[in-house]
Enzyme design. Sequence first.
Site, PDB file in Angstrom:
ATOM      1  N   ARG A   1       0.842  -1.212   0.072  1.00 15.35           N
ATOM      2  CA  ARG A   1      -0.176   0.026  -0.050  1.00 15.35           C
ATOM      3  C   ARG A   1       0.738   1.232   0.038  1.00 15.35           C
ATOM      4  O   ARG A   1       0.403   2.326   0.597  1.00 15.35           O
ATOM      5  CB  ARG A   1      -0.792  -0.075   1.136  1.00 15.35           C
ATOM      6  CG  ARG A   1      -1.864  -0.982   0.966  1.00 15.35           C
ATOM      7  CD  ARG A   1      -3.199  -0.953   1.970  1.00 15.35           C
ATOM      8  NE  ARG A   1      -4.216  -1.841   2.112  1.00 15.35           N
ATOM      9  CZ  ARG A   1      -4.272  -2.917   2.534  1.00 15.35           C
ATOM     10  NH1 ARG A   1      -3.361  -3.279   3.481  1.00 15.35           N
ATOM     11  NH2 ARG A   1      -5.145  -3.978   2.635  1.00 15.35           N
TER      12      ARG A   1
ATOM     13  N   LYS B   1       3.220  11.358 -10.901  1.00 12.27           N
ATOM     14  CA  LYS B   1       2.053  10.534 -11.630  1.00 12.27           C
ATOM     15  C   LYS B   1       3.045   9.129 -11.978  1.00 12.27           C
ATOM     16  O   LYS B   1       4.266   9.258 -12.559  1.00 12.27           O
ATOM     17  CB  LYS B   1       2.104  11.319 -12.954  1.00 12.27           C
ATOM     18  CG  LYS B   1       0.799  12.132 -12.771  1.00 12.27           C
ATOM     19  CD  LYS B   1       0.518  12.715 -14.329  1.00 12.27           C
ATOM     20  CE  LYS B   1      -0.686  13.814 -14.253  1.00 12.27           C
ATOM     21  NZ  LYS B   1      -0.928  14.189 -15.701  1.00 12.27           N
TER      22      LYS B   1
ATOM     23  N   GLU C   1       9.044  18.457 -24.571  1.00 10.84           N
ATOM     24  CA  GLU C   1       8.709  18.776 -23.193  1.00 10.84           C
ATOM     25  C   GLU C   1       9.155  20.220 -22.690  1.00 10.84           C
ATOM     26  O   GLU C   1       8.787  21.021 -22.197  1.00 10.84           O
ATOM     27  CB  GLU C   1       8.886  17.943 -22.113  1.00 10.84           C
ATOM     28  CG  GLU C   1       8.284  16.293 -22.317  1.00 10.84           C
ATOM     29  CD  GLU C   1       6.703  16.332 -22.129  1.00 10.84           C
ATOM     30  OE1 GLU C   1       6.357  17.380 -21.501  1.00 10.84           O
ATOM     31  OE2 GLU C   1       6.205  15.175 -22.256  1.00 10.84           O
TER      32      GLU C   1
ATOM     33  N   LYS D   1       7.820  22.916 -13.819  1.00 10.08           N
ATOM     34  CA  LYS D   1       7.156  21.733 -13.181  1.00 10.08           C
ATOM     35  C   LYS D   1       6.754  21.753 -12.095  1.00 10.08           C
ATOM     36  O   LYS D   1       5.639  21.516 -11.364  1.00 10.08           O
ATOM     37  CB  LYS D   1       7.767  20.464 -13.428  1.00 10.08           C
ATOM     38  CG  LYS D   1       6.976  19.138 -13.298  1.00 10.08           C
ATOM     39  CD  LYS D   1       6.214  18.558 -14.236  1.00 10.08           C
ATOM     40  CE  LYS D   1       5.290  17.186 -13.869  1.00 10.08           C
ATOM     41  NZ  LYS D   1       5.553  16.121 -14.668  1.00 10.08           N
TER      42      LYS D   1
ATOM     43  N   GLU E   1      -4.087  17.509 -10.221  1.00 12.14           N
ATOM     44  CA  GLU E   1      -4.538  17.669 -11.374  1.00 12.14           C
ATOM     45  C   GLU E   1      -6.034  18.029 -11.188  1.00 12.14           C
ATOM     46  O   GLU E   1      -6.880  17.619 -12.142  1.00 12.14           O
ATOM     47  CB  GLU E   1      -4.602  16.749 -12.590  1.00 12.14           C
ATOM     48  CG  GLU E   1      -4.427  17.102 -13.859  1.00 12.14           C
ATOM     49  CD  GLU E   1      -3.999  16.125 -14.912  1.00 12.14           C
ATOM     50  OE1 GLU E   1      -4.915  15.877 -15.542  1.00 12.14           O
ATOM     51  OE2 GLU E   1      -3.018  15.720 -14.690  1.00 12.14           O
TER      52      GLU E   1
ATOM     53  N   ARG F   1      -2.675  22.159 -13.080  1.00 12.39           N
ATOM     54  CA  ARG F   1      -1.826  21.048 -13.339  1.00 12.39           C
ATOM     55  C   ARG F   1      -2.297  20.503 -14.871  1.00 12.39           C
ATOM     56  O   ARG F   1      -1.373  19.975 -15.462  1.00 12.39           O
ATOM     57  CB  ARG F   1      -1.903  19.840 -12.587  1.00 12.39           C
ATOM     58  CG  ARG F   1      -0.752  18.896 -12.903  1.00 12.39           C
ATOM     59  CD  ARG F   1      -0.353  17.947 -11.629  1.00 12.39           C
ATOM     60  NE  ARG F   1       0.378  16.948 -12.280  1.00 12.39           N
ATOM     61  CZ  ARG F   1       1.327  16.170 -11.471  1.00 12.39           C
ATOM     62  NH1 ARG F   1       1.049  16.092 -10.179  1.00 12.39           N
ATOM     63  NH2 ARG F   1       2.133  15.365 -12.003  1.00 12.39           N
TER      64      ARG F   1
ATOM     65  N   ASN G   1      -0.545  19.069 -19.849  1.00 14.10           N
ATOM     66  CA  ASN G   1      -0.969  18.154 -20.815  1.00 14.10           C
ATOM     67  C   ASN G   1      -0.906  18.722 -22.242  1.00 14.10           C
ATOM     68  O   ASN G   1      -1.424  18.098 -23.195  1.00 14.10           O
ATOM     69  CB  ASN G   1      -2.325  17.487 -20.386  1.00 14.10           C
ATOM     70  CG  ASN G   1      -2.166  16.663 -19.331  1.00 14.10           C
ATOM     71  OD1 ASN G   1      -1.685  15.904 -19.046  1.00 14.10           O
ATOM     72  ND2 ASN G   1      -3.483  16.840 -18.458  1.00 14.10           N
TER      73      ASN G   1
ATOM     74  N   HIS H   1      -0.568  16.785 -25.272  1.00 14.58           N
ATOM     75  CA  HIS H   1      -0.697  15.569 -25.177  1.00 14.58           C
ATOM     76  C   HIS H   1      -1.965  14.881 -25.261  1.00 14.58           C
ATOM     77  O   HIS H   1      -2.046  13.558 -25.589  1.00 14.58           O
ATOM     78  CB  HIS H   1      -0.410  15.188 -23.577  1.00 14.58           C
ATOM     79  CG  HIS H   1       0.990  15.530 -22.880  1.00 14.58           C
ATOM     80  ND1 HIS H   1       1.660  16.605 -23.215  1.00 14.58           N
ATOM     81  CD2 HIS H   1       1.864  14.668 -22.303  1.00 14.58           C
ATOM     82  CE1 HIS H   1       2.921  16.284 -22.762  1.00 14.58           C
ATOM     83  NE2 HIS H   1       2.908  15.215 -22.065  1.00 14.58           N
TER      84      HIS H   1
ATOM     85  N   HIS I   1      -1.239  11.568 -27.040  1.00 14.18           N
ATOM     86  CA  HIS I   1      -1.405  10.181 -26.592  1.00 14.18           C
ATOM     87  C   HIS I   1      -2.139   9.094 -27.602  1.00 14.18           C
ATOM     88  O   HIS I   1      -2.088   8.249 -27.716  1.00 14.18           O
ATOM     89  CB  HIS I   1      -2.219  10.507 -25.118  1.00 14.18           C
ATOM     90  CG  HIS I   1      -1.459  10.579 -24.134  1.00 14.18           C
ATOM     91  ND1 HIS I   1      -2.072  11.078 -22.769  1.00 14.18           N
ATOM     92  CD2 HIS I   1      -0.092  10.710 -24.055  1.00 14.18           C
ATOM     93  CE1 HIS I   1      -0.846  11.145 -21.972  1.00 14.18           C
ATOM     94  NE2 HIS I   1       0.179  11.199 -22.676  1.00 14.18           N
TER      95      HIS I   1
ATOM     96  N   HIS J   1       7.430   8.950 -27.115  1.00 14.66           N
ATOM     97  CA  HIS J   1       6.666  10.107 -26.435  1.00 14.66           C
ATOM     98  C   HIS J   1       6.772  11.259 -26.697  1.00 14.66           C
ATOM     99  O   HIS J   1       5.684  12.223 -27.271  1.00 14.66           O
ATOM    100  CB  HIS J   1       6.558   9.934 -24.984  1.00 14.66           C
ATOM    101  CG  HIS J   1       5.790  10.882 -23.911  1.00 14.66           C
ATOM    102  ND1 HIS J   1       4.434  10.776 -24.160  1.00 14.66           N
ATOM    103  CD2 HIS J   1       6.013  11.785 -23.206  1.00 14.66           C
ATOM    104  CE1 HIS J   1       3.821  11.824 -23.255  1.00 14.66           C
ATOM    105  NE2 HIS J   1       4.925  12.363 -22.772  1.00 14.66           N
TER     106      HIS J   1
END
Length: 363
Positions: free
Chosen positions: A122, A144, A186, A230, A240, A244, A248, A251, A255, A268
């Site tokens: 956990r 993330k 990026e 960042k 997010e 935040r 993206n 993206h 994606h 990517h």
Amino acid sequence: MASTIKVNLPQQSYDIAIAPGGLDRLGESMAGLKLGKKVLLVSNPTVFQHYGQRAIASLQTAGFEVVSCILPDGENYKTLESLQKIYDVAVENRLERSSTMVALGGGVIGDMTGFAAATWLRGINFVQVPTTLLAMVDAAIGGKTGVNHPQGKNLIGAFHQPGLVLIDPEVLQTLPVREFRAGMAEVIKYGVIWDAQLFAELEASQHLDAMGDMKSELIDSILVRSCQAKADVVSKDEKEAGLRAILNYGHTIGHAVESLTGYTQVLHGEAVAIGMVAAGHIAVELGMWTQQETERQNALIEKAGLPTKLPVGLDIEATIEALQIDKKVKAGKVRFVLPTQIGVVKVTDQVPSDTIRQVLRGM
């Protein structure tokens, strides 16, 4: 030039340490974090061959007991199956709640190690040692973590912040040129969404497409300014909920391009570059920013040796359909991050499908 950037979060703040030669001080850097003795180092064969033994030696010198797990290289291995291998090594070596997983590699290794750490017992400690430009400026920061589902990128994941991000710029010297360029996507993103001065610095540079041609001062500035951008955004919005989402930029379509090409053809960063070009054109169509600004952005993307066109044969309708499976869909509406000026963007779900279709056809 060593520098430390703080990511300030309510539950767990941590440092991004940018330190040339820092890999050999990894153990020393972790020793001050009150961690248990057991460390599971996760890497891929290429990175481990270059840097694995140095990282292990540094950890052992600082008194850590180290085991390693080597996973295959590539976005197409960012799966639950690979995750199982990390868990298997954790079981065999009886990793405890006080133990730490260390990610030595690019964004794929970082995301998988972070997710394994988030879910093992956990949640256990986790340290990021990024070895690609993309991971240094983006993937390793912000907590993330996750793996891909065949239907979409990063659909399975968790927020789990690292205890430390250690960036050693010297490891970039072994990074293949194509991977370096992917990371520059990026960096350009931060210039467009947050830091107009960074954008201007990139514009003023003669070379952006190979590290060997770039001045070390520019590399330092790229790392510090990108990490700071960042950290600023994540510190204001960890999960997010609002701000935040601007990270993206590029993206949404990026994606879709990655998943439709099976995570094997397009890196990517290359997909993000294509997505930024598309977002820029959409913003022009919607009257949000100027043709001149989108041309400045696209010129920078080209200067970094990145693609500005869709992959040959990509199905436009399948791309539009893939957008519906994106994590950023809210109440059935696709959310786009669109620029309004260099350094400023806004999030909107008011982009007509016909506009997306028209822009993609033009690419």
